[in-house]
Scaffold this motif. Structure first.
Motif, PDB file in Angstrom:
ATOM      1  N   ALA A  15     -14.496 -61.276  -1.532  1.00 24.00           N
ATOM      2  CA  ALA A  15     -14.215 -60.545  -1.844  1.00 24.00           C
ATOM      3  C   ALA A  15     -15.240 -59.042  -1.427  1.00 24.00           C
ATOM      4  N   ILE A  21     -10.709 -55.084  -2.011  1.00 23.75           N
ATOM      5  CA  ILE A  21     -11.519 -55.533  -3.343  1.00 23.75           C
ATOM      6  C   ILE A  21     -12.618 -54.853  -3.890  1.00 23.75           C
ATOM      7  N   VAL A  24     -14.464 -57.610  -9.480  1.00 21.26           N
ATOM      8  CA  VAL A  24     -14.631 -59.119  -9.655  1.00 21.26           C
ATOM      9  C   VAL A  24     -14.641 -59.770 -10.835  1.00 21.26           C
ATOM     10  N   TYR A  47      -9.776 -59.945  -8.851  1.00 21.32           N
ATOM     11  CA  TYR A  47      -9.593 -59.108  -7.973  1.00 21.32           C
ATOM     12  C   TYR A  47      -8.807 -57.815  -8.651  1.00 21.32           C
ATOM     13  N   VAL A  49      -7.954 -54.737  -7.294  1.00 19.86           N
ATOM     14  CA  VAL A  49      -7.607 -53.794  -5.180  1.00 19.86           C
ATOM     15  C   VAL A  49      -6.992 -52.796  -6.036  1.00 19.86           C
ATOM     16  N   LEU A 104      -4.778 -60.834  -9.140  1.00 24.17           N
ATOM     17  CA  LEU A 104      -4.739 -59.512  -8.708  1.00 24.17           C
ATOM     18  C   LEU A 104      -4.355 -58.220  -9.741  1.00 24.17           C
TER      19      LEU A 104
END
Length: 284
Positions: A15, A21, A24, A47, A49, A104
């Protein structure tokens, strides 16, 4: 098997080196200080994103995490409808035995993520200082809750009412029907009542774990063994005995809860028990 440190270093390192990204987080049992560490715990990673589609267009980027024994992408399945909205997840079992649940999440859902969090979350990387308040992982949302009088009666009502469906299934020799109602509805309400009894005597400041997995730590050995015996369902006779044992355990724990909390234990226990006994006797 790669160690926890190796896995976390790899997941965070990836990441750090990917500009898409930005944030986290770690969720689940690995954030819970009350859960003993073991190699079977999943790595529940999210993550956040900037470009979801660039990740979803192919799976090549996942190779860096290790050789996969199996992978599931729930949001890409047709038989089981997706439940995560705009999120996209990968459930991966690696050949070394580690398990990764990687999700995600679009950047515009950061606030909603934390708003709906169950409390078991830890920030691992925050490139843009998006999280401005301290996040402390807690399992408080899973602590035993004191039932209201209505909730207590609802639990009793559901247990005894559904038990009649188990009886009907056994009387018809429809064992799968009976098993489904005992396993899916009746016994879960027995476990709920047992948990309430534990809380009424020990306080409401802890959890018995997901799927009641730690409940045996709080039950007398005799009751724990009796509870386990109710899973013996190889035939109708075993099912009848499982049902009778569930009756005994539910009655014992519900009456204790009623006494401790000054609630009224319902009299339909006697009516359903008589009904069950009459059906059982007629089959002999």
């Amino acid at each position: 098997m790669r160690s926890e440190q190796e896995m976390m270093s790899m997941l965070i390192g990836f990441a750090e080196n990917d500009s898409r990204i930005r944030l986290v987080t770690l969720e689940g049992s690995r954030t819970n200080k009350h859960i003993p560490r073991d190699p079977f715990q999943d790595f529940d990673i999210s993550y956040f994103v900037t470009d979801m589609n660039s990740f979803k267009e192919n799976d090549d980027w996942l190779h860096i995490f290790g050789k996969r024994a199996m992978m599931q992408k729930p949001e890409a399945m047709e038989l089981f409808p997706p439940e995560l909205g705009n999120w996209f997840s990968y459930i991966i079992l690696f050949e070394d035995g580690n398990k990764l649940d990687l999700t995600l999440i679009p950047m515009d859902e950061v606030q909603s993520y934390f708003a709906q969090s169950d409390g078991l979350v830890k920030v691992l990387l925050d490139k843009d200082t998006l999280v401005t308040t301290e996040i402390v992982a807690t399992d408080r949302n899973y602590w035993i809750q004191k039932p209201t009088a209505r909730q207590f009666d609802d639990c009793c009502n559901e247990f005894w009412n559904v038990s009649t469906y188990v009886v009907k299934g056994l009387a018809r020799n429809e064992i799968l029907f009976a098993i489904d109602h005992l396993n899916g509805i009746a016994r879960p309400n027995l476990l709920r009542m047992m948990t309430w009894q534990i809380g009424s005597e020990r306080g409401y400041t802890f959890s018995v774990g997901k799927n009641y997995k730690f409940i045996n730590h709080y039950l007398p050995k005799k009751d724990w063994e009796a509870l386990l015996s109710t899973f013996a369902q190889h035939g109708c006779q075993e099912m009848w005995q499982s049902l009778f044992t569930c009756y005994e355990l539910f009655r014992k724990y519900a009456k204790t809860v009623a006494g401790n909390l000054e609630y009224v234990y319902p009299d339909y226990d006697e009516a359903v028990t008589r009904y069950t006994a009459s059906i059982y006797s007629s089959l002999k």
